[in-house]
Design a protein around this motif. Structure first.
Motif, PDB file in Angstrom:
ATOM      1  N   GLU A   1     -27.566 -32.442 -32.021  1.00  0.00           N
ATOM      2  CA  GLU A   1     -28.082 -32.641 -33.432  1.00  0.00           C
ATOM      3  C   GLU A   1     -27.626 -33.647 -34.287  1.00  0.00           C
ATOM      4  O   GLU A   1     -26.154 -33.653 -34.196  1.00  0.00           O
ATOM      5  CB  GLU A   1     -28.002 -31.343 -34.060  1.00  0.00           C
TER       6      GLU A   1
ATOM      7  N   ILE B   1     -28.355 -29.824 -26.334  1.00  0.00           N
ATOM      8  CA  ILE B   1     -29.179 -30.325 -27.563  1.00  0.00           C
ATOM      9  C   ILE B   1     -28.145 -30.829 -28.293  1.00  0.00           C
ATOM     10  O   ILE B   1     -27.158 -30.395 -28.611  1.00  0.00           O
ATOM     11  CB  ILE B   1     -29.743 -29.252 -28.452  1.00  0.00           C
TER      12      ILE B   1
ATOM     13  N   ALA C   1     -31.305 -40.750 -34.366  1.00  0.00           N
ATOM     14  CA  ALA C   1     -31.939 -40.020 -33.249  1.00  0.00           C
ATOM     15  C   ALA C   1     -32.654 -41.023 -32.429  1.00  0.00           C
ATOM     16  O   ALA C   1     -32.501 -40.988 -31.146  1.00  0.00           O
ATOM     17  CB  ALA C   1     -32.827 -39.006 -33.749  1.00  0.00           C
TER      18      ALA C   1
ATOM     19  N   GLY D   1     -28.870 -28.683 -41.350  1.00  0.00           N
ATOM     20  CA  GLY D   1     -28.266 -28.199 -40.412  1.00  0.00           C
ATOM     21  C   GLY D   1     -28.679 -26.895 -39.790  1.00  0.00           C
ATOM     22  O   GLY D   1     -28.959 -25.954 -40.419  1.00  0.00           O
TER      23      GLY D   1
ATOM     24  N   VAL E   1     -31.942 -34.490 -31.164  1.00  0.00           N
ATOM     25  CA  VAL E   1     -32.780 -33.883 -32.650  1.00  0.00           C
ATOM     26  C   VAL E   1     -32.026 -34.249 -34.057  1.00  0.00           C
ATOM     27  O   VAL E   1     -31.008 -34.274 -34.167  1.00  0.00           O
ATOM     28  CB  VAL E   1     -33.132 -32.733 -32.410  1.00  0.00           C
TER      29      VAL E   1
ATOM     30  N   THR F   1     -25.868 -26.352 -28.034  1.00  0.00           N
ATOM     31  CA  THR F   1     -25.941 -27.308 -28.852  1.00  0.00           C
ATOM     32  C   THR F   1     -24.716 -28.039 -29.381  1.00  0.00           C
ATOM     33  O   THR F   1     -23.710 -27.227 -29.722  1.00  0.00           O
ATOM     34  CB  THR F   1     -26.536 -26.569 -30.364  1.00  0.00           C
TER      35      THR F   1
ATOM     36  N   VAL G   1     -23.379 -30.372 -32.834  1.00  0.00           N
ATOM     37  CA  VAL G   1     -23.837 -30.779 -33.763  1.00  0.00           C
ATOM     38  C   VAL G   1     -22.803 -31.802 -34.201  1.00  0.00           C
ATOM     39  O   VAL G   1     -21.749 -31.493 -34.507  1.00  0.00           O
ATOM     40  CB  VAL G   1     -23.967 -29.805 -35.115  1.00  0.00           C
TER      41      VAL G   1
ATOM     42  N   GLU H   1     -31.371 -33.889 -37.754  1.00  0.00           N
ATOM     43  CA  GLU H   1     -31.237 -32.645 -38.804  1.00  0.00           C
ATOM     44  C   GLU H   1     -32.577 -32.398 -39.381  1.00  0.00           C
ATOM     45  O   GLU H   1     -32.616 -31.113 -39.578  1.00  0.00           O
ATOM     46  CB  GLU H   1     -29.921 -32.841 -39.421  1.00  0.00           C
TER      47      GLU H   1
ATOM     48  N   ILE I   1     -31.081 -26.837 -36.941  1.00  0.00           N
ATOM     49  CA  ILE I   1     -32.432 -27.125 -36.004  1.00  0.00           C
ATOM     50  C   ILE I   1     -32.057 -27.147 -34.708  1.00  0.00           C
ATOM     51  O   ILE I   1     -32.705 -26.666 -33.977  1.00  0.00           O
ATOM     52  CB  ILE I   1     -33.350 -28.331 -36.573  1.00  0.00           C
ATOM     53  N   GLY I   2     -30.883 -27.792 -34.357  1.00  0.00           N
ATOM     54  CA  GLY I   2     -30.600 -28.003 -33.084  1.00  0.00           C
ATOM     55  C   GLY I   2     -30.265 -26.679 -32.278  1.00  0.00           C
ATOM     56  O   GLY I   2     -30.744 -26.177 -31.060  1.00  0.00           O
TER      57      GLY I   2
END
Ligand code: F6P
Length: 341
Positions: free
Chosen positions: A167, A165, A177, A246, A219, A266, A268, A221, A248-249
């Motif tokens: 982010e 994932i 995104a 910050g 994804v 994930t 980020v 944020e 959601i991922g």
């Protein structure tokens, strides 16, 4: 004439290119003098300045960040803030301001203009969500960084048969995104404009695993699940009322693991997307914005913002540009969705 220049909000690659172009044209062509205001609206509010002449802008074109510093100070949240700004400008003999910023910084500029302050705006944000302009500088750099990260994550995801994932930034708009996800061949792209269904995401993830590929979920944020379908983290607010995002991922990775039984990790990207040297396209756009902003000052086009329309730089009213955010068109998202699953 003395002109104040400030950069506000989240920093963005290309800010220094704008500052340089303003000074490099403003001094020889119009004989203007400049005052650098430090840290966004904090500068004129508290009278914090730095010299801004041709020697000060030498060598800054390829440098990320902003030599003026930035902050999310909102003078309309400070008692007597507007009068304080007026006083600073008068004391320093500054007759006009060039504000370089996103929706918040330019929203303040629009309100100050209504109160009689002579101001011109330059649009900046890696999020590309300002109305009135086709693109903002900083966006191209951020998309390039995110795309390179996605390319790299594909190979490690494949080696470990994991879902990854990614982010990316984008509080209210999913432009980064969408562009990086499409360029990087993401399996799923989730944007703030379209609340997602985690069951559907898991179906896409499973379908990618079935064809022996590892899914990459990009994804923004600010993306949110459909009401009541999964839990998310929330954060504190800044002076403009925006929640610090910050997380959601990580929430999505947890759900994917629980629901599919596959390992999910994930990454980020965070401020890496905002730091460092601007792309050549952003330097080009930022430089043109700077040149046209100083022309707007010369023409006394107060209350206007320079903007890119096609290949041309035009002027639009600040009030119009800051009225509502430019979000992703559903038709564009539908194009990207062709590749989901
Ligand atoms: O507005 C630009 C932006 O980079 C957003 O994408 C992000 O939500 C926000 O700034 C983060 O701001 P900061 O790093 O200043 O907390």
């Amino acid at each position: 004439m003395r002109i104040g220049v400030l950069t506000g909000g989240g920093d963005c690659p290309g800010l220094n290119a704008v500052i340089r172009a303003i000074v490099r044209k403003g001094v020889p062509e119009y004989n203007y003098q400049f005052v650098g205001f430090r840290d966004g609206w904090r500068g004129p509010l508290e009278g914090v300045t730095m010299p801004l002449d041709i020697p000060a802008v030498r060598g800054i074109l390829p440098r990320g960040g902003t030599i003026l510093g930035s902050s999310r100070t909102n003078p309309f949240k400070v008692d007597g803030g507007v009068d304080q700004i007026r006083r600073t400008l008068m004391n320093l003999g500054v007759e006009a301001l060039i504000a370089i910023g996103g929706e918040d910084t330019l929203g303040v500029a629009a309100k100050l203009h209504e109160k009689g302050v002579q101001v011109v705006g330059v649009p900046k944000t890696i999020d590309n969500d300002l109305s009135g302009t086709d693109y903002t500088f900083g966006f191209d750099t951020a998309v390039g960084i995110a795309t390179e990260a996605i390319d790299r994550l594909h190979t490690t995801a494949e080696s470990h048969h994991r879902a990854l994932i990614v982010e990316v930034m984008g509080r209210h708009a999913g432009w980064i995104a969408l562009h990086s996800g499409m360029a990087g061949g993401a399996n799923v792209i989730l944007i703030p404009e379209v609340p997602f269904d985690i069951d559907q995401v898991c179906d896409w993830v499973n379908s990618r695993f079935r064809t022996n590929y590892s899914p990459i979920v990009v994804v923004a944020e600010g993306a949110t699940p459909k009401d009541g379908t999964m839990g998310v983290l929330t954060g504190e607010k800044d002076a403009f009322g925006h929640v610090r995002l910050g997380g959601i991922g990580e929430s999505i990775a947890r759900e994917i693991e629980e629901r599919t039984g596959k390992e999910a990790r994930t990454t980020v990207l965070g401020h890496v997307q905002r730091g460092g040297t601007p792309s050549s396209r952003d330097r080009w756009l930022a430089t043109r914005f700077g040149l046209h902003a100083i022309d707007a000052v010369h023409d006394a086009a107060w209350g206007s913002m320079v903007a890119l329309r096609g290949a041309d730089i035009i002027r639009v009213p600040l009030a119009e540009a800051t009225e509502k955010l430019k979000t992703v068109d559903p038709a564009l998202y539908a194009e990207a969705a062709q590749f989901f699953g």
